[in-house]
Scaffold this motif. Sequence first.
Motif, PDB file in Angstrom:
ATOM      1  N   THR A 110      -9.905  -1.200  -7.309  1.00 34.57           N
ATOM      2  CA  THR A 110      -9.751  -0.449  -5.944  1.00 34.57           C
ATOM      3  C   THR A 110      -8.264  -0.159  -5.866  1.00 34.57           C
ATOM      4  O   THR A 110      -8.085   1.374  -5.650  1.00 34.57           O
ATOM      5  CB  THR A 110      -9.982  -1.518  -4.734  1.00 34.57           C
ATOM      6  OG1 THR A 110     -11.463  -1.850  -4.970  1.00 34.57           O
ATOM      7  CG2 THR A 110      -9.769  -0.758  -3.422  1.00 34.57           C
ATOM      8  N   GLU A 123     -15.237   2.009   3.028  1.00 38.46           N
ATOM      9  CA  GLU A 123     -15.670   0.952   2.157  1.00 38.46           C
ATOM     10  C   GLU A 123     -16.050   1.599   0.617  1.00 38.46           C
ATOM     11  O   GLU A 123     -16.698   2.696   0.533  1.00 38.46           O
ATOM     12  CB  GLU A 123     -16.881   0.327   2.531  1.00 38.46           C
ATOM     13  CG  GLU A 123     -17.664  -0.730   1.984  1.00 38.46           C
ATOM     14  CD  GLU A 123     -18.486  -1.474   2.724  1.00 38.46           C
ATOM     15  OE1 GLU A 123     -18.175  -2.171   3.757  1.00 38.46           O
ATOM     16  OE2 GLU A 123     -19.867  -1.357   2.491  1.00 38.46           O
ATOM     17  N   ASN A 124     -15.764   0.925  -0.373  1.00 38.35           N
ATOM     18  CA  ASN A 124     -16.141   1.196  -1.775  1.00 38.35           C
ATOM     19  C   ASN A 124     -17.186   0.403  -2.459  1.00 38.35           C
ATOM     20  O   ASN A 124     -17.338  -0.808  -1.950  1.00 38.35           O
ATOM     21  CB  ASN A 124     -14.980   1.376  -2.819  1.00 38.35           C
ATOM     22  CG  ASN A 124     -13.627   1.654  -2.053  1.00 38.35           C
ATOM     23  OD1 ASN A 124     -13.500   2.768  -1.896  1.00 38.35           O
ATOM     24  ND2 ASN A 124     -12.669   0.856  -1.682  1.00 38.35           N
ATOM     25  N   VAL A 138      -9.414   6.541  -4.028  1.00 36.47           N
ATOM     26  CA  VAL A 138      -9.655   5.691  -2.967  1.00 36.47           C
ATOM     27  C   VAL A 138      -9.037   5.835  -1.823  1.00 36.47           C
ATOM     28  O   VAL A 138      -7.720   6.130  -1.861  1.00 36.47           O
ATOM     29  CB  VAL A 138      -9.966   4.353  -3.422  1.00 36.47           C
ATOM     30  CG1 VAL A 138      -9.692   3.197  -2.293  1.00 36.47           C
ATOM     31  CG2 VAL A 138     -11.054   3.944  -4.416  1.00 36.47           C
ATOM     32  N   ARG A 189     -18.431  -4.531  -2.954  1.00 34.59           N
ATOM     33  CA  ARG A 189     -18.040  -3.728  -1.913  1.00 34.59           C
ATOM     34  C   ARG A 189     -16.432  -4.082  -1.543  1.00 34.59           C
ATOM     35  O   ARG A 189     -16.302  -5.443  -1.328  1.00 34.59           O
ATOM     36  CB  ARG A 189     -18.921  -3.709  -0.555  1.00 34.59           C
ATOM     37  CG  ARG A 189     -20.053  -3.052  -1.063  1.00 34.59           C
ATOM     38  CD  ARG A 189     -21.050  -3.058   0.277  1.00 34.59           C
ATOM     39  NE  ARG A 189     -22.285  -2.580  -0.141  1.00 34.59           N
ATOM     40  CZ  ARG A 189     -22.764  -1.574   0.116  1.00 34.59           C
ATOM     41  NH1 ARG A 189     -21.764  -0.739   0.677  1.00 34.59           N
ATOM     42  NH2 ARG A 189     -23.873  -0.633  -0.172  1.00 34.59           N
ATOM     43  N   CYS A 193     -21.836   6.114  -6.038  1.00 36.87           N
ATOM     44  CA  CYS A 193     -21.084   4.680  -6.037  1.00 36.87           C
ATOM     45  C   CYS A 193     -19.535   5.120  -6.302  1.00 36.87           C
ATOM     46  O   CYS A 193     -19.374   6.016  -6.840  1.00 36.87           O
ATOM     47  CB  CYS A 193     -21.777   3.620  -6.703  1.00 36.87           C
ATOM     48  SG  CYS A 193     -21.707   3.917  -8.467  1.00 36.87           S
ATOM     49  N   THR A 194     -18.794   4.055  -6.067  1.00 41.39           N
ATOM     50  CA  THR A 194     -17.379   4.744  -6.468  1.00 41.39           C
ATOM     51  C   THR A 194     -17.182   4.501  -7.977  1.00 41.39           C
ATOM     52  O   THR A 194     -16.502   5.299  -8.639  1.00 41.39           O
ATOM     53  CB  THR A 194     -16.337   3.320  -5.614  1.00 41.39           C
ATOM     54  OG1 THR A 194     -16.672   3.365  -4.387  1.00 41.39           O
ATOM     55  CG2 THR A 194     -15.014   3.702  -5.950  1.00 41.39           C
ATOM     56  N   TYR A 214      -6.939   3.855  -5.704  1.00 36.70           N
ATOM     57  CA  TYR A 214      -6.169   4.322  -4.510  1.00 36.70           C
ATOM     58  C   TYR A 214      -4.536   4.901  -5.133  1.00 36.70           C
ATOM     59  O   TYR A 214      -4.197   5.968  -4.592  1.00 36.70           O
ATOM     60  CB  TYR A 214      -5.462   2.962  -3.921  1.00 36.70           C
ATOM     61  CG  TYR A 214      -4.595   3.028  -2.781  1.00 36.70           C
ATOM     62  CD1 TYR A 214      -4.555   3.932  -1.777  1.00 36.70           C
ATOM     63  CD2 TYR A 214      -3.384   2.402  -3.180  1.00 36.70           C
ATOM     64  CE1 TYR A 214      -3.602   4.010  -0.750  1.00 36.70           C
ATOM     65  CE2 TYR A 214      -2.190   2.686  -2.276  1.00 36.70           C
ATOM     66  CZ  TYR A 214      -2.516   3.270  -1.121  1.00 36.70           C
ATOM     67  OH  TYR A 214      -1.367   3.511  -0.064  1.00 36.70           O
TER      68      TYR A 214
END
Length: 324
Positions: free
Chosen positions: A226, A240-241, A235, A256, A199-200, A230
């Motif tokens: 997110t 999709e995260n 990211v 998500r 997963c992220t 980034y």
Amino acid sequence: MEAYVMDAFSARLFGGNQAGVVLPDRPLDDAVMQQIAAEFKHSETAFVTAEPDGGVTLRYFTPAGEVELCGHATIASFALLRRLGRIGDGTVTAHTRAADLRIEVQGDTVWMDMAAPRLLRELGEDEWAAFYEAYGLTTADRPEGLTPAIVSTGLADVMLPVRDHDTLMRAVQNEAAVTALSKKYDVTGVHMFCLGDGCTAYCSNYAPLYDIPEECATGTSNGALTYYLYLRGLVQPEVENVFLQGEHMGRPSEIRSMLYEKDGTVTVRYKLPYAYVFIENVDKYIASYDAANPDAPMTYDYTTLKETIPWMEILFYLGMLGCT
């Protein structure tokens, strides 16, 4: 007036993050909304009003006070409106005190655009220790290359990186210390995370300043995370995260997100792929109770209260659930 409880960000009932969603049939003043939210005792309760322009106005109250935006309560509200047939697939504007937000509804999935992401500031090295110590950790638990920072996609939070999942799970919050830090830095709370395997990131979210010791799914904070990731190249746009949150609380949740970059402007969206209606509404709950308890129905007293004090339909229902 209709009152619902929604389980958001979960593929199963009793998972994810619960939000109260109230659909008033009359204007409510702030004090009444605050009292209702306090009775619900969920991290946030959304009060939802359809507008003549086709948009929807939302206000959000925690048990302690009003907040400008709540991500999971917003998309839970739109998932509910879609399920009730009051909106169809398409794009709707959510009017909130943080910003006007674009909501896209596609069947059971709700995508929500966040307010413009902002890196408010990186915390200096001399400021790190206070945050880690507030969770029984030290700066040695910080991963190489990631530093605490304040980021907002509508609400400001401290992004607090830790080195691994074990560290995340052994963190124990000092609520008084985190409340004081939240006041000092003018943030909603702390979003602790570690990078994930499969997963992220794994996350825990804390906002004791607003009477939310810990929250099991936080859309705005994961939108901010997110953007934080980034900025560090972790990211990528239009990928999709997946953020996993709520393990501490026994309510695992999956949030998500997706980030878009166009002409120098960055937009963060996240989606609600699942939303369970935990309690349909007061009337259905009362009816089911009466059917199961024919010798001791609650309908008479409930009706009397409802006619006397309209919002008592919510308070009485919560009392019967053992929530008051």
